[in-house]
Design a protein around this motif. Sequence first.
Motif, PDB file in Angstrom:
ATOM      1  N   ASP A 168      84.983   7.386 -57.462  1.00  0.00           N
ATOM      2  CA  ASP A 168      86.049   7.813 -58.372  1.00  0.00           C
ATOM      3  C   ASP A 168      87.059   8.703 -57.660  1.00  0.00           C
ATOM      4  O   ASP A 168      88.267   8.617 -57.900  1.00  0.00           O
ATOM      5  N   ALA A 169      86.567   9.562 -56.769  1.00  0.00           N
ATOM      6  CA  ALA A 169      87.429  10.519 -56.080  1.00  0.00           C
ATOM      7  C   ALA A 169      88.367   9.845 -55.074  1.00  0.00           C
ATOM      8  O   ALA A 169      89.354  10.443 -54.644  1.00  0.00           O
ATOM      9  N   LEU A 170      88.067   8.599 -54.711  1.00  0.00           N
ATOM     10  CA  LEU A 170      88.887   7.882 -53.725  1.00  0.00           C
ATOM     11  C   LEU A 170      89.930   6.979 -54.373  1.00  0.00           C
ATOM     12  O   LEU A 170      90.608   6.223 -53.682  1.00  0.00           O
ATOM     13  N   ALA A 171      90.093   7.076 -55.673  1.00  0.00           N
ATOM     14  CA  ALA A 171      90.935   6.127 -56.412  1.00  0.00           C
ATOM     15  C   ALA A 171      92.357   6.040 -55.861  1.00  0.00           C
ATOM     16  O   ALA A 171      92.953   4.964 -55.814  1.00  0.00           O
ATOM     17  N   ASP A 172      92.940   7.157 -55.426  1.00  0.00           N
ATOM     18  CA  ASP A 172      94.341   7.139 -55.014  1.00  0.00           C
ATOM     19  C   ASP A 172      94.541   7.072 -53.502  1.00  0.00           C
ATOM     20  O   ASP A 172      95.663   7.231 -53.016  1.00  0.00           O
ATOM     21  N   TRP A 173      93.482   6.822 -52.732  1.00  0.00           N
ATOM     22  CA  TRP A 173      93.639   6.684 -51.286  1.00  0.00           C
ATOM     23  C   TRP A 173      94.181   5.294 -50.966  1.00  0.00           C
ATOM     24  O   TRP A 173      93.815   4.309 -51.618  1.00  0.00           O
ATOM     25  N   ASP A 174      95.052   5.210 -49.963  1.00  0.00           N
ATOM     26  CA  ASP A 174      95.747   3.954 -49.659  1.00  0.00           C
ATOM     27  C   ASP A 174      94.789   2.848 -49.247  1.00  0.00           C
ATOM     28  O   ASP A 174      94.894   1.707 -49.698  1.00  0.00           O
ATOM     29  N   VAL A 175      93.866   3.168 -48.336  1.00  0.00           N
ATOM     30  CA  VAL A 175      92.894   2.205 -47.818  1.00  0.00           C
ATOM     31  C   VAL A 175      91.508   2.819 -47.933  1.00  0.00           C
ATOM     32  O   VAL A 175      91.306   3.979 -47.565  1.00  0.00           O
ATOM     33  N   LYS A 176      90.559   2.032 -48.443  1.00  0.00           N
ATOM     34  CA  LYS A 176      89.190   2.505 -48.611  1.00  0.00           C
ATOM     35  C   LYS A 176      88.243   1.503 -47.957  1.00  0.00           C
ATOM     36  O   LYS A 176      88.178   0.351 -48.377  1.00  0.00           O
ATOM     37  N   LEU A 177      87.534   1.980 -46.938  1.00  0.00           N
ATOM     38  CA  LEU A 177      86.656   1.107 -46.167  1.00  0.00           C
ATOM     39  C   LEU A 177      85.218   1.600 -46.255  1.00  0.00           C
ATOM     40  O   LEU A 177      84.976   2.810 -46.244  1.00  0.00           O
ATOM     41  N   LEU A 178      84.280   0.669 -46.333  1.00  0.00           N
ATOM     42  CA  LEU A 178      82.861   0.992 -46.336  1.00  0.00           C
ATOM     43  C   LEU A 178      82.225   0.325 -45.124  1.00  0.00           C
ATOM     44  O   LEU A 178      82.340  -0.897 -44.948  1.00  0.00           O
ATOM     45  N   LEU A 179      81.565   1.115 -44.294  1.00  0.00           N
ATOM     46  CA  LEU A 179      80.914   0.563 -43.113  1.00  0.00           C
ATOM     47  C   LEU A 179      79.632  -0.146 -43.529  1.00  0.00           C
ATOM     48  O   LEU A 179      78.746   0.454 -44.139  1.00  0.00           O
ATOM     49  N   SER A 180      79.539  -1.426 -43.177  1.00  0.00           N
ATOM     50  CA  SER A 180      78.382  -2.218 -43.575  1.00  0.00           C
ATOM     51  C   SER A 180      77.807  -2.950 -42.375  1.00  0.00           C
ATOM     52  O   SER A 180      78.546  -3.554 -41.593  1.00  0.00           O
ATOM     53  N   GLU A 181      76.497  -2.894 -42.232  1.00  0.00           N
ATOM     54  CA  GLU A 181      75.839  -3.620 -41.149  1.00  0.00           C
ATOM     55  C   GLU A 181      75.494  -5.047 -41.581  1.00  0.00           C
ATOM     56  O   GLU A 181      75.046  -5.858 -40.778  1.00  0.00           O
ATOM     57  N   LYS A 182      75.748  -5.335 -42.855  1.00  0.00           N
ATOM     58  CA  LYS A 182      75.485  -6.683 -43.351  1.00  0.00           C
ATOM     59  C   LYS A 182      76.599  -7.622 -42.872  1.00  0.00           C
ATOM     60  O   LYS A 182      77.629  -7.194 -42.366  1.00  0.00           O
ATOM     61  N   ASN A 183      76.384  -8.914 -43.032  1.00  0.00           N
ATOM     62  CA  ASN A 183      77.344  -9.900 -42.532  1.00  0.00           C
ATOM     63  C   ASN A 183      78.655  -9.816 -43.314  1.00  0.00           C
ATOM     64  O   ASN A 183      78.793 -10.388 -44.400  1.00  0.00           O
ATOM     65  N   THR A 184      79.608  -9.092 -42.771  1.00  0.00           N
ATOM     66  CA  THR A 184      80.920  -8.982 -43.398  1.00  0.00           C
ATOM     67  C   THR A 184      81.943  -9.698 -42.531  1.00  0.00           C
ATOM     68  O   THR A 184      81.866  -9.668 -41.309  1.00  0.00           O
ATOM     69  N   ALA A 185      82.926 -10.305 -43.178  1.00  0.00           N
ATOM     70  CA  ALA A 185      83.924 -11.083 -42.439  1.00  0.00           C
ATOM     71  C   ALA A 185      85.043 -10.203 -41.892  1.00  0.00           C
ATOM     72  O   ALA A 185      85.882 -10.671 -41.129  1.00  0.00           O
ATOM     73  N   TRP A 186      85.065  -8.934 -42.272  1.00  0.00           N
ATOM     74  CA  TRP A 186      86.194  -8.080 -41.935  1.00  0.00           C
ATOM     75  C   TRP A 186      85.845  -7.106 -40.810  1.00  0.00           C
ATOM     76  O   TRP A 186      84.818  -6.438 -40.848  1.00  0.00           O
ATOM     77  N   SER A 187      86.718  -7.032 -39.820  1.00  0.00           N
ATOM     78  CA  SER A 187      86.606  -5.974 -38.815  1.00  0.00           C
ATOM     79  C   SER A 187      87.270  -4.717 -39.360  1.00  0.00           C
ATOM     80  O   SER A 187      87.960  -4.765 -40.392  1.00  0.00           O
ATOM     81  N   PHE A 188      87.099  -3.609 -38.662  1.00  0.00           N
ATOM     82  CA  PHE A 188      87.708  -2.357 -39.118  1.00  0.00           C
ATOM     83  C   PHE A 188      89.231  -2.500 -39.174  1.00  0.00           C
ATOM     84  O   PHE A 188      89.868  -2.111 -40.160  1.00  0.00           O
ATOM     85  N   ARG A 189      89.828  -3.058 -38.131  1.00  0.00           N
ATOM     86  CA  ARG A 189      91.283  -3.215 -38.103  1.00  0.00           C
ATOM     87  C   ARG A 189      91.763  -4.150 -39.210  1.00  0.00           C
ATOM     88  O   ARG A 189      92.784  -3.896 -39.847  1.00  0.00           O
ATOM     89  N   GLU A 190      91.035  -5.242 -39.440  1.00  0.00           N
ATOM     90  CA  GLU A 190      91.423  -6.160 -40.506  1.00  0.00           C
ATOM     91  C   GLU A 190      91.329  -5.482 -41.868  1.00  0.00           C
ATOM     92  O   GLU A 190      92.143  -5.750 -42.767  1.00  0.00           O
ATOM     93  N   GLY A 191      90.365  -4.592 -42.033  1.00  0.00           N
ATOM     94  CA  GLY A 191      90.229  -3.880 -43.292  1.00  0.00           C
ATOM     95  C   GLY A 191      91.418  -2.980 -43.575  1.00  0.00           C
ATOM     96  O   GLY A 191      91.814  -2.792 -44.729  1.00  0.00           O
ATOM     97  N   ILE A 192      92.001  -2.409 -42.525  1.00  0.00           N
ATOM     98  CA  ILE A 192      93.183  -1.563 -42.695  1.00  0.00           C
ATOM     99  C   ILE A 192      94.387  -2.401 -43.097  1.00  0.00           C
ATOM    100  O   ILE A 192      95.213  -1.991 -43.912  1.00  0.00           O
ATOM    101  N   GLY A 193      94.501  -3.603 -42.544  1.00  0.00           N
ATOM    102  CA  GLY A 193      95.624  -4.474 -42.878  1.00  0.00           C
ATOM    103  C   GLY A 193      96.802  -4.273 -41.951  1.00  0.00           C
ATOM    104  O   GLY A 193      96.748  -3.505 -40.987  1.00  0.00           O
ATOM    105  N   THR A 194      97.898  -4.954 -42.252  1.00  0.00           N
ATOM    106  CA  THR A 194      99.078  -4.907 -41.388  1.00  0.00           C
ATOM    107  C   THR A 194      99.991  -3.733 -41.686  1.00  0.00           C
ATOM    108  O   THR A 194     100.818  -3.354 -40.855  1.00  0.00           O
ATOM    109  N   ALA A 195      99.905  -3.171 -42.878  1.00  0.00           N
ATOM    110  CA  ALA A 195     100.731  -2.005 -43.217  1.00  0.00           C
ATOM    111  C   ALA A 195     100.192  -0.768 -42.512  1.00  0.00           C
ATOM    112  O   ALA A 195      99.059  -0.760 -42.014  1.00  0.00           O
TER     113      ALA A 195
END
Length: 254
Positions: A168-195
């Motif tokens: 709830d406290a992160l609602a207004d943050w621009d980008v919110k990333l969760l580090l997961s060791e499970k099979n995720t398709a997103w790298s850290f940079r991809e999670g941030i996006g192009t902006a």
Amino acid sequence: MSLVCVNSGGPVSRIVSTCALTLEQETAIGTAARDALIIWQARVGEIVTVEDPFQQCYRARITGLDEGDATVVPFEQIDAVESSLKICVCQALPEKERFELVLQKMTEIGVTRIVPFVSRHSTTVEQRDAGQKKSHRWPDVLLRAGRQCRRAQLPELMEVIDFETMLDALADWDVKLLLSEKNTAWSFREGIGTAKPDRIAVIVGPEGGFADEEITLAQSRGVVPVSVGRRILRTETAAIVAATLAQFCVGDYA
């Protein structure tokens, strides 16, 4: 959602003079700057990082400190030490001394806010303090680290909260990333996006990782699960890597 800061960190700890500073010239820096010096537990003769009203940074020696004002002598102008990127690291409480290491390294890397939280597989404050109470030392760890790396302000250390309150406290943050060791398709940079975001929040789990339900809940709140590589990292290592990557991708390491 407003959280409680337990260490007087953030903008109130920034030592900002009310007037321009000149090298080797003693200057009265004002009541607000004096109050910030008190937060840093500074004493006459110590060296601190001071800003002038034009956001120029100086290393300065404290020459006076009384109830109404403070005086300093700036002796070196330096580059801005605070990153333009605001980074919030939400850390599931680890066992033993690992959280103190996280606090120290997050300060050195330039993190803005640190939010300890309790998750399904993490320890709790009560469990950590059962043998010997150590959580009261956390603000002092930040203070010592801030002095060592010449921060202009202390990171905000928030109270320990539960997983859902943290989301709830992160609602207004621009980008919110969760580090997961499970099979995720997103790298850290991809999670941030192009902006280029102004504010990035990173959620770091405990040694046992996040429960599937926690990841699902986080995703429903706009959090993106990302990977920081193929190897399984200790929780304190993951926090250090994530904060460093954030600074490298869009912060002052870029």
